[in-house]
Design an enzyme around this catalytic site. Structure first.
Site, mmCIF file in Angstrom:
data_model
loop_
_atom_site.group_PDB
_atom_site.id
_atom_site.type_symbol
_atom_site.label_atom_id
_atom_site.label_comp_id
_atom_site.label_asym_id
_atom_site.label_seq_id
_atom_site.Cartn_x
_atom_site.Cartn_y
_atom_site.Cartn_z
ATOM 1 N N HIS A 177 0.891 -1.214 -0.031
ATOM 2 C CA HIS A 177 0.032 -0.342 -0.016
ATOM 3 C C HIS A 177 0.711 1.372 -0.067
ATOM 4 C CE1 HIS A 177 -3.205 -2.677 1.649
ATOM 5 N NE2 HIS A 177 -3.603 -2.474 0.404
ATOM 6 N N GLU A 180 1.740 3.957 3.007
ATOM 7 C CA GLU A 180 2.101 3.467 4.160
ATOM 8 C C GLU A 180 3.668 3.626 4.333
ATOM 9 O OE1 GLU A 180 0.017 -0.463 4.420
ATOM 10 O OE2 GLU A 180 -1.798 0.671 4.354
ATOM 11 N N ARG A 233 -2.991 4.750 -2.365
ATOM 12 C CA ARG A 233 -3.086 3.462 -1.898
ATOM 13 C C ARG A 233 -2.694 2.199 -2.822
ATOM 14 N NH1 ARG A 233 -5.407 -0.110 2.277
ATOM 15 N NH2 ARG A 233 -6.583 -1.719 1.404
ATOM 16 N N HIS A 304 2.599 -3.128 7.008
ATOM 17 C CA HIS A 304 1.358 -2.413 6.800
ATOM 18 C C HIS A 304 1.235 -1.354 7.788
ATOM 19 C CE1 HIS A 304 -1.234 -4.340 3.393
ATOM 20 N NE2 HIS A 304 -0.160 -5.186 3.782
ATOM 21 N N GLU A 381 0.754 -4.457 10.888
ATOM 22 C CA GLU A 381 -0.064 -3.190 11.021
ATOM 23 C C GLU A 381 0.954 -2.118 12.087
ATOM 24 O OE1 GLU A 381 -2.292 -1.970 8.849
ATOM 25 O OE2 GLU A 381 -3.190 -3.677 8.131
HETATM 26 O O1 0X9 Z 1 -6.911 -3.934 4.394
HETATM 27 C C1 0X9 Z 1 -5.584 -4.467 4.232
HETATM 28 O O2 0X9 Z 1 -5.297 -4.993 3.199
HETATM 29 C C2 0X9 Z 1 -4.648 -4.331 5.485
HETATM 30 N N1 0X9 Z 1 -5.027 -3.378 6.304
HETATM 31 S S1 0X9 Z 1 -4.415 -1.756 5.649
HETATM 32 O O3 0X9 Z 1 -4.988 -0.852 6.761
HETATM 33 N N2 0X9 Z 1 -2.797 -1.613 5.865
HETATM 34 O O4 0X9 Z 1 -5.148 -1.676 4.363
HETATM 35 C C3 0X9 Z 1 -4.882 -5.772 6.261
HETATM 36 C C4 0X9 Z 1 -4.462 -6.850 5.756
HETATM 37 C C5 0X9 Z 1 -5.092 -8.212 6.438
HETATM 38 N N3 0X9 Z 1 -4.246 -9.290 6.000
HETATM 39 C C6 0X9 Z 1 -4.978 -10.342 5.500
HETATM 40 N N4 0X9 Z 1 -6.025 -10.378 4.850
HETATM 41 N N5 0X9 Z 1 -4.076 -11.514 5.673
HETATM 42 ZN ZN ZN Z 2 -1.909 -1.565 4.011
#
Ligand code: 0X9
Ligand code: ZN
Ligand code: ZN
Length: 421
Positions: A177, A180, A233, A304, A381
Site C-alpha cells: 500500500h 504506508e 494506496r 502495513h 500493522e
Molecule cells: O486491508 C488491508 O489490506 C490491511 N490493512 S490496511 O489498513 N494496511 O490496508 C490488512 C490486511 C490483512 N491481512 C490479511 N488479509 N491476511
Molecule cells: Zn496496508
C-alpha cells in the site's frame, strides 16, 4: 530547422504527460474523524459513503475490536457529512484537523544530515541508491534480486541476506500500500540492522536465517504517493471501464478472491480487487517469484500501517480458523508482549485478520498461507492508532523500528520453538 524538431518533440512529450508537471494533490483543511459505530445500519451507511473514495477516504476500515472507522472528509463535504452523522446518530471525534499540515510537517519536522538514515522518509530512487550501496558494501552476505517490473516499468527489487547456504528463509514484503511510508522506512532499517548490529539477538537473527526483503513492493504507487498524491494506496494500472486508477494489491491474490465482501468490485474503491486475480503485473510477479523459491522460506510477513495489529490468516472468513491457529496466537502473544515491554509500552493486538480486524480476501499473506502452504504468515500493522495515521511523523520512525525488532526477535524465537523453522 533544428528548433522545430525540438519543439515537436516537446509537444509529443507534453501530450504523453511526461513533461506535464501534474501538481500535487493538496489536502488543505481536510479532516479525519474517528467514528464510533453502534449498529449495522450505521456501518452500511459508512461503507456506502466510502465507495466514493475521492470524497470520503477511509483511512481505517471498521473493525470488531474498536468498532471505529477513521474517515477523511474534504472541507466542502463537511456540512453534509455532519448532517448525515447526526441523522444516523453516529458519534464522532476529530482526530486530524488539517491533513495538509501533517503532510507539510512530514517534510521538514525531522531530517537526516546528508546521508541516508531514518529521521526522514525517502523516495524510491533514493532507497534504490541506498540498496546499491548496501550490495557493494556487503557483497559476501547480500544478493540482489528483482521479481520483475511494475505496470509503469519500474524494477521491483529485493535483497537476500544470507550467512551461509540453505538456512531457513523468512520473506518480508513491504509497502504494498503506497501511502504506508513507515513500512519501507522500517524495512530498510531492518536490513541495515541485520547487516550492522552487534547486538546478540540481532546477530542470531542474521546468522541463522536467509532473509528475503522487498522494501518497496508497490513501486508505482509509492512513487505516485511522493510526487502527486500523498494518500495514494493502490497500484497505478488504468481500468478499461472506469476513469479510476489502480487496484488494491492486497486484494488481487488468487486465494478466496472477492469472497465474503472482503474486497470491492468498484474500480473507484480503495479496496478494488481487480477484474481478475493477478490483473496487476506486480502481484503476478510476486506470486511467480514466491512460487519459484517456495522451498526456501517458511515465514511470510507483510508490512502495513496503521493500527498496531499483528494479523494472521484467515482474512477471508471469521467463521473458520486455520488448524494451527493456537500456535499463531502464541506467536502473536510473544510479539505483542515483547513490544509492550519496551519503554514506549505500545499496544499491539493480535488474532486472525477477519476475527479481530475485518474480512479481507485475496491478500498476499492468505495466498502464501493457503496456496504455498507456509503456515506462519502475518500482516504487521505498524504505528499509530490514528493520531497521525499514514502520515506518521518521521521522528517516530526509529521508535517504530525498535518495536519491530523486539517483536521480530520474539516472533522468530517462538516460531522456532514451535518447530516451524
Ligand atoms: O486491508 C488491508 O489490506 C490491511 N490493512 S490496511 O489498513 N494496511 O490496508 C490488512 C490486511 C490483512 N491481512 C490479511 N488479509 N491476511
Ligand atoms: Zn496496508
Ligand atoms: Zn473460498
Amino acid at each position: 530547422m533544428r528548433s522545430i524538431w525540438v519543439f515537436a518533440t516537446l509537444v509529443v512529450l507534453a501530450n504523453a504527460g511526461i513533461l506535464k508537471d501534474s501538481p500535487k494533490v493538496r489536502y488543505d483543511n481536510y479532516s479525519v474523524y474517528q467514528l464510533s459505530i453502534k449498529n449495522k445500519v450505521q456501518l452500511s451507511l459508512i461503507n456506502k459513503l466510502s465507495e466514493f473514495s475521492e470524497k470520503y477516504n477511509v483511512w481505517r476500515e471498521y473493525d470488531e475490536h474498536s468498532k471505529q472507522v477513521d474517515i477523511m472528509v474534504s472541507p466542502a463535504d463537511l456540512k453534509h457529512f455532519q448532517l448525515v452523522l447526526k441523522l444516523y446518530g453516529i458519534s464522532s471525534q476529530l482526530s486530524i484537523a488539517n491533513v495538509q499540515k501533517l503532510i507539510d510537517d512530514e517534510q521538514v519536522s525531522s531530517r537526516d544530515s546528508g546521508t541516508f538514515g531514518w529521521k526522514q522518509y525517502y523516495e524510491l530512487a533514493e532507497i534504490y541508491e541506498w540498496l546499491d550501496n548496501i550490495f557493494s558494501t556487503y557483497p559476501d552476505v547480500t544478493e540482489e534480486f528483482s521479481i520483475g517490473k511494475s505496470y509503469e516499468g519500474r524494477d521491483i527489487r529485493g535483497i537476500k541476506i544470507s550467512h551461509g547456504s540453505n538456512k531457513p528463509g523468512i520473506f518480508i514484503e513491504s509497502n504494498i500500500h503506497a501511502r504506508e511510508w513507515i513500512t519501507s522506512a522500517s524495512a530498510t532499517w531492518f536490513i541495515n540492522e541485520l547487516l550492522t548490529s552487534q547486538k546478540e539477538e540481532v546477530r542470531k537473527l542474521a546468522d541463522s536465517y536467509d532473509w528475503y526483503i522487498i522494501p518497496v513492493f508497490n513501486v508505482d504507487g509509492f512513487e505516485y504517493s511522493h510526487r502527486s498524491n500523498r494518500l495514494w494506496r493502490k497500484t497505478r494500472q488504468p481500468h478499461a471501464t472506469s476513469t479510476c486508477i489502480g487496484v488494491d494489491g492486497n486484494r488481487n491474490f488468487n486465494s478466496h478472491f472477492m469472497e465474503n465482501n472482503g474486497a470491492s468490485s468498484n474500480p473507484c474503491s480503495e479496496t478494488f480487487a481487480g477484474e481478475v486475480p493477478w490483473s496487476e503485473p506486480e502481484t503476478k510477479a510476486l506470486s511467480d517469484y514466491l512460487t519459484t523459491i517456495k522451498d526456501k522460506f517458511s515465514v511470510y510477513l507483510s508490512f502495513h500501517s496503521y493500527g498496531q495489529w499483528l494479523l494472521s490468516p484467515y482474512g477471508h472468513t471469521a467463521d473458520e480458523f486455520p488448524e494451527n491457529y493456537e500456535d499463531l496466537l502464541q506467536i502473536g502473544d510473544a510479539f505483542s508482549s515483547a513490544i509492550k515491554n519496551l519503554a514506549y509500552s505500545t499496544d499491539y493486538v493480535h488474532g486472525s485478520t477477519a476475527s479481530v480486524l475485518y474480512v479481507a480476501s485475496g491478500s498476499s499473506v492468505d495466498w502464501v498461507f493457503n496456496e504455498l502452504d507456509k503456515k506462519v504468515g502475518f500482516t504487521i500493522e505498524f504505528r499509530d492508532k490514528g493520531k497521525f495515521g499514514f502520515v506518521l511523523p518521521p521522528a517516530q520512525i526509529l521508535a517504530n523500528c525498535e518495536e519491530l525488532m523486539a517483536g521480530m526477535v520474539a516472533l522468530i524465537e517462538k516460531t522456532n520453538n514451535l518447530g516451524y523453522i
